[in-house]
Design a protein around this motif. Structure first.
Motif, short mmCIF file in Angstrom:
data_model
loop_
_atom_site.label_atom_id
_atom_site.label_comp_id
_atom_site.label_asym_id
_atom_site.label_seq_id
_atom_site.Cartn_x
_atom_site.Cartn_y
_atom_site.Cartn_z
N VAL A 110 -54.07 40.44 -60.87
CA VAL A 110 -53.36 39.27 -60.30
C VAL A 110 -52.95 39.56 -58.85
CG1 VAL A 110 -51.34 37.78 -60.49
CG2 VAL A 110 -52.58 38.47 -62.55
N SER A 111 -52.43 40.76 -58.59
CA SER A 111 -52.06 41.13 -57.22
C SER A 111 -53.28 41.06 -56.31
CB SER A 111 -51.48 42.54 -57.19
OG SER A 111 -50.22 42.59 -57.80
N SER A 112 -54.42 41.50 -56.81
CA SER A 112 -55.65 41.45 -56.01
C SER A 112 -56.05 40.01 -55.70
CB SER A 112 -56.78 42.15 -56.78
OG SER A 112 -58.00 42.05 -56.08
N LEU A 113 -55.94 39.13 -56.69
CA LEU A 113 -56.27 37.72 -56.46
C LEU A 113 -55.36 37.09 -55.41
CD1 LEU A 113 -56.86 36.42 -60.11
CD2 LEU A 113 -58.59 36.88 -58.37
N LEU A 114 -54.08 37.41 -55.48
CA LEU A 114 -53.12 36.83 -54.53
C LEU A 114 -53.35 37.33 -53.11
CD1 LEU A 114 -49.87 37.10 -56.69
CD2 LEU A 114 -51.08 34.99 -56.09
N ALA A 115 -53.62 38.62 -52.97
CA ALA A 115 -53.73 39.20 -51.63
C ALA A 115 -55.10 38.99 -50.99
CB ALA A 115 -53.41 40.70 -51.68
N SER A 116 -56.13 38.84 -51.82
CA SER A 116 -57.49 38.73 -51.27
C SER A 116 -57.86 37.31 -50.89
CB SER A 116 -58.50 39.25 -52.29
OG SER A 116 -58.51 38.42 -53.45
N GLY A 117 -57.03 36.32 -51.29
CA GLY A 117 -57.37 34.93 -50.99
C GLY A 117 -58.37 34.34 -51.96
N ALA A 118 -58.59 35.02 -53.09
CA ALA A 118 -59.53 34.52 -54.09
C ALA A 118 -59.01 33.28 -54.80
CB ALA A 118 -59.86 35.62 -55.10
N VAL A 119 -57.71 33.04 -54.73
CA VAL A 119 -57.11 31.83 -55.30
C VAL A 119 -56.35 31.11 -54.19
CG1 VAL A 119 -56.94 32.76 -57.64
CG2 VAL A 119 -55.07 33.15 -56.03
N ASP A 120 -56.12 29.84 -54.40
CA ASP A 120 -55.42 29.03 -53.39
C ASP A 120 -53.93 29.37 -53.40
OD1 ASP A 120 -54.61 27.18 -51.57
OD2 ASP A 120 -54.86 25.45 -52.90
N SER A 122 -52.01 28.50 -50.60
CA SER A 122 -51.50 27.79 -49.42
C SER A 122 -50.13 27.17 -49.66
CB SER A 122 -52.50 26.70 -49.00
OG SER A 122 -52.72 25.79 -50.07
N SER A 123 -49.77 26.96 -50.91
CA SER A 123 -48.47 26.34 -51.20
C SER A 123 -47.32 27.34 -51.16
CB SER A 123 -48.51 25.66 -52.58
OG SER A 123 -48.80 26.60 -53.59
N PHE A 124 -47.64 28.63 -51.01
CA PHE A 124 -46.60 29.67 -50.98
C PHE A 124 -46.29 30.05 -49.54
CE2 PHE A 124 -48.62 30.33 -55.12
CZ PHE A 124 -47.52 30.41 -55.96
N PRO A 125 -45.03 30.08 -49.15
CA PRO A 125 -44.67 30.65 -47.85
C PRO A 125 -45.07 32.13 -47.84
CG PRO A 125 -42.82 29.46 -48.82
CD PRO A 125 -43.85 29.60 -49.89
N PRO A 126 -45.36 32.70 -46.66
CA PRO A 126 -45.80 34.10 -46.60
C PRO A 126 -44.86 35.08 -47.30
CG PRO A 126 -46.16 33.04 -44.49
CD PRO A 126 -45.41 32.06 -45.34
N GLU A 127 -43.55 34.90 -47.06
CA GLU A 127 -42.61 35.84 -47.66
C GLU A 127 -42.64 35.76 -49.19
OE1 GLU A 127 -41.88 33.63 -45.39
OE2 GLU A 127 -41.46 34.83 -43.59
N GLN A 128 -42.79 34.55 -49.71
CA GLN A 128 -42.84 34.37 -51.16
C GLN A 128 -44.14 34.96 -51.73
OE1 GLN A 128 -42.41 30.31 -52.41
NE2 GLN A 128 -42.12 30.85 -54.56
N LEU A 129 -45.21 34.78 -51.01
CA LEU A 129 -46.50 35.34 -51.44
C LEU A 129 -46.45 36.86 -51.46
CD1 LEU A 129 -49.41 34.81 -52.27
CD2 LEU A 129 -50.01 34.70 -49.84
#
Length: 244
Positions: A110-120, A122-129
């Motif tokens: 899941v961490s890989s998906l979030l950091a690699s951009g493999a999933v959308d 865009s609705s998360f602010p950078p700090e939250q992401l």
């Protein structure tokens, strides 16, 4: 019988060495260099800029998981002639650990998906992401740590069964038992005593050598010596009490 024991010893030894290499790469090198404790932003940027390397680490973890299952089977076959019921218990404990490790690896995915951009995202602010990615990385550490308590129980059973055989050098049995205690106390401290960082660090220093040498040394012995013909009896004579 000896051919089965030798085959299982070879499989266990080669699998343990393969696990050491894969875990050293995935956790020692990749995780150790990309994950910055206390800095979610830097960790996120490291993973995002090294997505192929992090993916390779995930593959390494999957290799470790599969080899854990193989080792559970090989240990059972090798130790069954000594104490069959305890050998089966040891195998189930290792499989339980492997299942927990699988859940932990899912958190890394899941961490890989979030950091690699493999999933959308865009609705998360950078700090939250950054925080969300780091949350799953911390979940991996916590879940794996819980699993290592079970792994310690597996090593204890393995060391105890090994100690009942005259064909297995007592050195490996002793190191396995010490390593089992090390895994248990260190990760119980991690899980249930979050403010005991200094104590846990001290315990890691004390138990580091037997924790590394115990299973890896036993794996090397299995690879080169385990299951070969010997004039010694398969197990030590009983000293009283029920036979497991």
């Amino acid at each position: 019988m000896n051919s089965d024991l030798r085959a299982s010893a070879l499989v266990a030894g080669m699998s343990l060495l393969g696990m050491a290499i894969a875990a050293g790469f995935s956790y020692g090198y990749v995780h150790g260099n990309l994950v910055i404790p206390g800095d979610a932003g830097a960790t996120y940027e490291n993973i995002a800029s090294s997505a192929p390397l992090f993916a390779a680490a995930l593959f390494g973890w999957l290799v470790v998981l599969m080899l854990d299952v193989v080792v559970a089977w090989a240990f059972y076959v090798f130790l069954k002639p000594i104490r069959p019921r305890l050998a089966l218990l040891g195998a189930w404990l290792r499989l339980a650990y492997a299942a927990i490790l699988g859940v932990a690896i899912a958190c890394l995915f899941v961490s890989s998906l979030l950091a690699s951009g493999a999933v959308d995202t865009s609705s998360f602010p950078p700090e939250q992401l950054h925080a969300l990615t780091n949350l799953f990385l911390e979940a991996f550490d916590s879940i794996w740590s819980m699993g290592l308590i079970v792994f310690g129980a597996h090593l204890w059973v393995t060391g105890w069964v090994s100690s009942r055989s005259n064909r297995i050098p007592k050195l490996w049995s002793i190191l396995l038992l010490i390593a089992a205690v090390g895994y248990a106390v260190i990760h119980i401290g991690n899980a249930f005593l979050p403010s005991s960082d200094r104590i846990v660090a001290a315990l890691e220093t004390v138990f580091m050598v037997p924790m590394v040498a115990g299973e890896l040394g036993f794996g090397l012995w299995l690879l080169f010596k385990g299951g070969k013909l010997s004039s010694a009896p398969a197990q030590a004579p009983p000293t009283g009490g029920p036979v497991a």
